[in-house]
Design a protein around this motif. Sequence first.
Motif, PDB file in Angstrom:
ATOM      1  N   LEU A  71       0.840  -1.193   0.000  1.00 53.37           N
ATOM      2  CA  LEU A  71       0.000   0.000   0.000  1.00 53.37           C
ATOM      3  C   LEU A  71       0.878   1.247   0.000  1.00 53.37           C
ATOM      4  O   LEU A  71       1.953   1.273   0.619  1.00 53.37           O
ATOM      5  CB  LEU A  71      -0.906   0.013   1.240  1.00 53.37           C
ATOM      6  CG  LEU A  71      -1.812  -1.219   1.412  1.00 53.37           C
ATOM      7  CD1 LEU A  71      -2.531  -1.155   2.741  1.00 53.37           C
ATOM      8  CD2 LEU A  71      -2.804  -1.299   0.260  1.00 53.37           C
ATOM      9  N   LYS A 101      -3.657   5.109   0.984  1.00 53.43           N
ATOM     10  CA  LYS A 101      -3.993   3.754   1.442  1.00 53.43           C
ATOM     11  C   LYS A 101      -3.067   3.303   2.568  1.00 53.43           C
ATOM     12  O   LYS A 101      -3.492   2.600   3.492  1.00 53.43           O
ATOM     13  CB  LYS A 101      -3.924   2.771   0.282  1.00 53.43           C
ATOM     14  CG  LYS A 101      -5.012   2.928  -0.772  1.00 53.43           C
ATOM     15  CD  LYS A 101      -4.858   1.869  -1.848  1.00 53.43           C
ATOM     16  CE  LYS A 101      -5.853   2.041  -2.976  1.00 53.43           C
ATOM     17  NZ  LYS A 101      -5.685   1.017  -4.041  1.00 53.43           N
ATOM     18  N   TYR A 109     -11.379   0.391  -0.823  1.00 48.12           N
ATOM     19  CA  TYR A 109     -10.876  -0.022  -2.138  1.00 48.12           C
ATOM     20  C   TYR A 109     -10.816  -1.554  -2.240  1.00 48.12           C
ATOM     21  O   TYR A 109     -10.605  -2.236  -1.225  1.00 48.12           O
ATOM     22  CB  TYR A 109      -9.482   0.545  -2.365  1.00 48.12           C
ATOM     23  CG  TYR A 109      -9.435   2.036  -2.564  1.00 48.12           C
ATOM     24  CD1 TYR A 109      -9.842   2.614  -3.764  1.00 48.12           C
ATOM     25  CD2 TYR A 109      -8.968   2.882  -1.554  1.00 48.12           C
ATOM     26  CE1 TYR A 109      -9.794   3.992  -3.953  1.00 48.12           C
ATOM     27  CE2 TYR A 109      -8.910   4.253  -1.734  1.00 48.12           C
ATOM     28  CZ  TYR A 109      -9.327   4.802  -2.943  1.00 48.12           C
ATOM     29  OH  TYR A 109      -9.289   6.158  -3.117  1.00 48.12           O
ATOM     30  N   ASP A 115      -8.541  -3.682  -3.171  1.00 50.50           N
ATOM     31  CA  ASP A 115      -7.351  -4.350  -2.642  1.00 50.50           C
ATOM     32  C   ASP A 115      -7.315  -4.312  -1.115  1.00 50.50           C
ATOM     33  O   ASP A 115      -6.790  -5.236  -0.473  1.00 50.50           O
ATOM     34  CB  ASP A 115      -6.068  -3.765  -3.245  1.00 50.50           C
ATOM     35  CG  ASP A 115      -5.959  -2.258  -3.087  1.00 50.50           C
ATOM     36  OD1 ASP A 115      -6.994  -1.597  -2.844  1.00 50.50           O
ATOM     37  OD2 ASP A 115      -4.842  -1.722  -3.244  1.00 50.50           O
ATOM     38  N   ALA A 175      -9.773  -6.999  -0.004  1.00 44.39           N
ATOM     39  CA  ALA A 175      -9.155  -8.318  -0.192  1.00 44.39           C
ATOM     40  C   ALA A 175      -8.203  -8.639   0.959  1.00 44.39           C
ATOM     41  O   ALA A 175      -8.150  -9.788   1.435  1.00 44.39           O
ATOM     42  CB  ALA A 175      -8.417  -8.370  -1.529  1.00 44.39           C
ATOM     43  N   LEU A 176      -7.454  -7.629   1.423  1.00 40.11           N
ATOM     44  CA  LEU A 176      -6.554  -7.835   2.559  1.00 40.11           C
ATOM     45  C   LEU A 176      -7.347  -8.085   3.837  1.00 40.11           C
ATOM     46  O   LEU A 176      -6.970  -8.937   4.652  1.00 40.11           O
ATOM     47  CB  LEU A 176      -5.640  -6.618   2.714  1.00 40.11           C
ATOM     48  CG  LEU A 176      -4.582  -6.675   3.826  1.00 40.11           C
ATOM     49  CD1 LEU A 176      -3.669  -7.881   3.645  1.00 40.11           C
ATOM     50  CD2 LEU A 176      -3.766  -5.382   3.851  1.00 40.11           C
ATOM     51  N   GLY A 213     -16.050  -3.621  -2.061  1.00 40.10           N
ATOM     52  CA  GLY A 213     -14.789  -3.146  -2.616  1.00 40.10           C
ATOM     53  C   GLY A 213     -15.013  -2.030  -3.607  1.00 40.10           C
ATOM     54  O   GLY A 213     -15.319  -2.282  -4.776  1.00 40.10           O
TER      55      GLY A 213
END
Length: 276
Positions: free
Chosen positions: A8, A12, A112, A114, A117-118, A133
Amino acid sequence: MQTETVALTREKETLLITLWAKAGESRLPDSLLKDRFAAEAAARIDYDFARLKVDRDLMVGLAMRAHTLDGWTRDFLGRHDDAIVLHLGCGLDSRISRIDPPAGVDWYDIDYPDVIALRQKLYSARENCHLIGSSVTEPGWIADLPQDRPAMIVAEGLLPYLPEEEVPLLLERLVRHCPAGEIIFDAYSAFGLRMIALQPSIKATGATLHWALDDPAELERQVPGLTLMTELTAYDPDGYDPEQIARMSWPARLAIQFFSLIPPLARIGLLLRYRF
């Protein structure tokens, strides 16, 4: 234990500041937040957290901010056990686990793709918790939210990073869509925004802050339907336990006392609660 590598940057990357601060504060013997969930998530991330320069004062300050927002959320859910919660720019915050909302509440974590997803790798799925997301400024995600239930909208450490013109647009979309509710968030004056940008933690990420709020009444004019309920200045004794401020270093305590004597300085950072 499997670790997750993160890549990141800029805005972010600031989510790692709040995660590490809450994880660190949870390890203190006099922890306010007791956020073991943050500590467990941080332990699974392969990242050099030392580069963020998160000290004890920042840990305590961010824990106090989160504790206040958590309290407002619990208060709302205590009055509306059929509500929805919109956690905007959720990052890796474990608010849903700290609050543990009633079974009738639907919770939406938005960030976001990503970042979401984390989150999925670090936190177990929860019933009635929905992950979205998307950038919060993209209008499409709002259309799928319920329109017949009160909403608690939480935005911690988010709005100052959004483009200046996007903040009232985002809030207006949410107020139009949801029948009633509350919006809670942190904000900074223009001077406060410049000071925050100089923080070592923020400078380490290269993040840029854009949106400032010098007068909370301005949002009432920009977003029809919003009414200011509560305005807490930075470390306001009416909203914060003095014993928590006492946990900070003496230079930090001295600065807080000095700033509190000068209204423009006392109001550089705000915690705000609006209803609609």
